[in-house]
Design an enzyme around this catalytic site. Structure first.
Site, short mmCIF file in Angstrom:
data_model
loop_
_atom_site.label_atom_id
_atom_site.label_comp_id
_atom_site.label_asym_id
_atom_site.label_seq_id
_atom_site.Cartn_x
_atom_site.Cartn_y
_atom_site.Cartn_z
N GLY A 1 37.53 36.11 35.29
CA GLY A 1 36.22 36.72 35.32
C GLY A 1 35.51 36.57 36.64
O GLY A 1 36.12 36.31 37.68
N ALA A 2 34.16 36.79 36.61
CA ALA A 2 33.36 36.85 37.84
C ALA A 2 34.02 37.83 38.80
O ALA A 2 34.30 37.52 39.95
CB ALA A 2 33.19 35.47 38.47
N HIS B 1 39.70 41.58 42.73
CA HIS B 1 40.28 41.88 41.43
C HIS B 1 40.52 43.38 41.28
O HIS B 1 41.55 43.81 40.75
CB HIS B 1 39.35 41.41 40.31
N GLY C 1 47.24 38.15 42.79
CA GLY C 1 46.91 38.15 44.21
C GLY C 1 47.70 37.12 44.98
O GLY C 1 48.01 36.03 44.47
N ASP D 1 46.57 33.15 45.92
CA ASP D 1 47.15 31.99 45.23
C ASP D 1 48.67 32.09 45.32
O ASP D 1 49.36 32.35 44.33
CB ASP D 1 46.68 31.96 43.77
N GLN E 1 50.81 29.78 43.14
CA GLN E 1 50.78 30.27 41.76
C GLN E 1 51.70 31.46 41.57
O GLN E 1 52.45 31.54 40.59
CB GLN E 1 49.35 30.65 41.38
N SER F 1 36.65 35.57 46.80
CA SER F 1 36.87 34.58 45.76
C SER F 1 35.61 34.46 44.92
O SER F 1 34.49 34.57 45.43
CB SER F 1 37.19 33.21 46.38
N SER F 2 35.80 34.19 43.62
CA SER F 2 34.66 33.97 42.74
C SER F 2 33.88 32.72 43.15
O SER F 2 32.70 32.59 42.83
CB SER F 2 35.14 33.81 41.29
N ARG F 3 34.54 31.80 43.86
CA ARG F 3 33.87 30.57 44.26
C ARG F 3 33.01 30.74 45.52
O ARG F 3 32.26 29.83 45.88
CB ARG F 3 34.89 29.46 44.48
#
Length: 284
Positions: free
Chosen positions: A32-33, A38, A148, A151, A154, A186-188
């Site tokens: 989310g966010a 995205h 993406g 990461d 990941q 980034s959401s952060r």
């Protein structure tokens, strides 16, 4: 209109119907966010599939005890509107209680690939990632799933998981989407102060310093790592948490670059830990 689905049973019924209609399904897993990064994944998914399903789920299993699970942004209404504006077909947004029994009895474990880089800093993180991704793959049964390259560790682990768990799914890695000044989306990023946001561009700039050295023929890992650290120290007050170069996608430490590697870095600010990376390949 984007149809919101909150239960596994309903999502599986929709997938079953889509399969009967021989519709291809693209899955974009998210927490989310949602932002333009995205959407880059989703636009690619739209171009390659009949139906796109975005998942929005803040996965508790991949957060450590001192991490930001409780504070992680949750804005499902805004996210659903964002998805609707961009023509995404479904959003799967289950609750933690819907996704996991309590206590959880079965969880996957990642081996050596999770013992370095982010995995070393965040024990159990990638176990949580592969557990939730496996569940999403089983629920949605996509033909393709989109992740993406920001990461990168990941992505490598999920690609290996698909091989070892025999998922009939193509994993599509999408290049990092950046702000105009180069900062990885980034959401952060919303946690950064104005000054930290200005300085955070140093992450991507330091990777370009490394690429310049590489393009000029430098292959010594220590030399390249030190150049990155020097640049970051000079251009940001953020605390350098990690600068490392590993083979990719094997995720093995190297001293001299002889094939494909990725350079990973992480910098801590007051309320955010930002990561970035670049993949380089020795063509010799």
């Amino acid at each position: 209109m984007t149809i919101k689905v909150t239960t596994i049973q309903e999502m599986q019924a929709i997938v079953k119907s889509l399969k009967k209609e021989l519709k291809s399904i693209g899955l974009v897993p998210t927490m989310g966010a949602l932002h333009d990064g995205h959407m880059t994944l989703m636009k690619r998914a739209q171009s390659e599939n009949d139906v796109v399903i975005a998942s929005v789920f803040v996965n508790p299993l991949q957060f450590g005890p001192n991490e930001d699970y409780d504070d992680y942004p949750r804005q499902i209404d805004q996210d659903q509107a964002f998805l609707a504006d961009n023509g995404i077909d479904y959003v799967f947004a289950p609750s933690p209680e819907e996704m996991y029994s309590n206590p959880l009895q079965i969880q996957l474990t990642v081996g050596a690939m999770a013992q370095v880089l982010e995995g070393a800093k965040r024990p159990g993180h990638f176990d949580g990632v592969v557990t939730v991704v496996n569940k999403l793959f089983n629920i949605v049964q996509p033909d393709k799933a989109y992740f993406g390259k920001k990461d990168a560790q990941q992505l490598a682990i999920i690609e290996q998981m698909v091989i070892e768990m025999n998922h009939p799914i193509e994993i599509v890695g999408i290049d990092i989407v950046r702000e105009a000044d180069g900062l990885a989306k980034s959401s952060r990023n919303i946690y950064l102060t104005e000054n930290e946001r200005r300085e955070a561009v140093a992450l991507s700039q330091s990777l370009q310093v490394a690429k310049t050295l590489f393009d000029k023929g430098e292959r010594n890992v220590e030399v390249i790592e030190n150049a990155i650290k020097t640049f970051l120290t000079q251009h940001t007050a953020g605390i350098i948490d990690e600068v490392a170069i590993y083979s990719y996608p094997q995720l093995k430490q190297v001293e001299v670059i002889k094939s494909q590697v990725f350079i990973s870095l992480a910098v801590k600010y007051s309320k955010a830990r930002l990561i970035d990376n670049i993949i380089l390949k020795d063509e010799q």
